[in-house]
Design an enzyme around this catalytic site. Structure first.
Site, mmCIF file in Angstrom:
data_model
loop_
_atom_site.group_PDB
_atom_site.id
_atom_site.type_symbol
_atom_site.label_atom_id
_atom_site.label_comp_id
_atom_site.label_asym_id
_atom_site.label_seq_id
_atom_site.Cartn_x
_atom_site.Cartn_y
_atom_site.Cartn_z
ATOM 1 N N ARG A 50 25.750 40.914 -1.207
ATOM 2 C CA ARG A 50 27.011 41.335 -1.804
ATOM 3 C C ARG A 50 27.427 42.699 -1.260
ATOM 4 N NH1 ARG A 50 25.753 40.752 -8.109
ATOM 5 N NH2 ARG A 50 23.707 41.449 -7.380
ATOM 6 N N ASP A 52 30.093 45.885 -2.313
ATOM 7 C CA ASP A 52 30.766 46.363 -3.507
ATOM 8 C C ASP A 52 32.275 46.477 -3.309
ATOM 9 O OD1 ASP A 52 28.194 46.665 -4.488
ATOM 10 O OD2 ASP A 52 28.100 48.790 -3.943
ATOM 11 N N TYR A 109 24.065 48.975 8.253
ATOM 12 C CA TYR A 109 25.266 49.523 7.628
ATOM 13 C C TYR A 109 25.707 50.769 8.388
ATOM 14 C CZ TYR A 109 25.048 46.622 3.414
ATOM 15 O OH TYR A 109 25.059 45.571 2.530
ATOM 16 N N ARG A 196 24.949 54.191 -0.124
ATOM 17 C CA ARG A 196 25.923 55.210 -0.538
ATOM 18 C C ARG A 196 25.231 56.427 -1.153
ATOM 19 N NH1 ARG A 196 29.878 51.935 -4.226
ATOM 20 N NH2 ARG A 196 30.694 54.042 -4.615
#
Length: 252
Positions: A50, A52, A109, A196
């Protein structure tokens, strides 16, 4: 039943994330709606993971099973006819026995920062504007402490309950091109908000708001209070996913 694999790109600005949910439009929901139109089947997409609300993807991977007679390599073309311009399927094939989530070996990422005095117009949805001066050497020194296998409990969101918080990080480094800074991180997997929180911690280290050994101390203490703030979602992108014998980098 034949299994189809997709590589999907999306600008997450207008979506509540990948996963279908009741509080807004999700990327999965839009894609499944188009698949239903094409196949007449109620289709469930399974993704590599997933993302966000507000997070983007250069190469999300998903699969679905179908009895449709559409050739596997034509699904990308067929889907893109009806999809909005901020979601594109860039590749499709048949992948018997493949599982988009459980077969992942590495995820990559990228967190992008516009480190300029003033915010940019054209990257406002894809890069965090951070006007404080940043020390790249300190940030890369701290990022190196992430490498290897660690318990990342200090870098998970409060309330996230998982059996194991242990992950392996293979790459963690910052690079600069003009005012644009990119933090690339690759790992065996990531918890909710983990990237993050790491990015936010490193930015605080680079701006002098946090000590250079903060990453190391947080990994030792396992205490969320020893890590920094969660960086905003819009700077984050799922950049690449690797599987045994299949790497999205080949198709970008």
């Amino acid at each position: 039943m034949p299994r189809i694999r997709l590589i999907i790109q999306y600008d997450g600005t207008g979506y509540v994330g990948w996963q279908t949910q009741p509080n807004g439009t999700a990327v999965q929901e839009v894609l499944e709606r188009e698949l239903n139109k094409l196949t007449g089947e109620r289709t469930c997409l399974h993704a590599s993971g997933r993302t966000d609300s507000g997070v983007h993807a250069m190469a999300q991977v998903a699969h679905f099973d179908t009895e449709s007679r559409i050739p596997p390599d034509k699904f990308a073309y067929a889907l893109n006819v009806g999809l909005p311009r901020d979601i594109r399927v860039i590749y499709s094939d048949m992948a018997e026995g493949f599982h988009a989530r459980f077969d992942v070996i590495r995820k990559h990422y990228r967190y992008t920062v516009n480190n300029a005095p003033h915010a940019g117009v054209f990257n406002r949805n894809t890069a965090l504007h951070y006007h404080y001066a940043l020390d790249m050497d300190k940030m890369n020194g701290a990022a190196a402490d992430l490498l290897g296998e660690h318990d990342f409990s200090a870098f998970k969101s409060v309330g996230t309950e998982l059996e194991s918080k242990v992950r392996t990080i293979y790459r963690a480094e910052w690079n600069k091109d003009g005012n644009i800074l990119a933090f690339d991180i690759a790992g065996s997997g990531f918890m909710y908000n983990m990237v993050r929180i790491i990015a936010g911690t490193l930015l605080e280290i680079g701006s002098g708001k946090r000590k250079e050994d903060s990453i190391k101390r947080a990994l030792q203490s396992l205490d969320r209070r020893d890590a920094g703030a969660t960086a905003p979602a819009h700077g984050l992108m799922l950049y690449r996913v690797e599987y045994p014998g299949f790497d999205t980098a080949k198709y970008l």
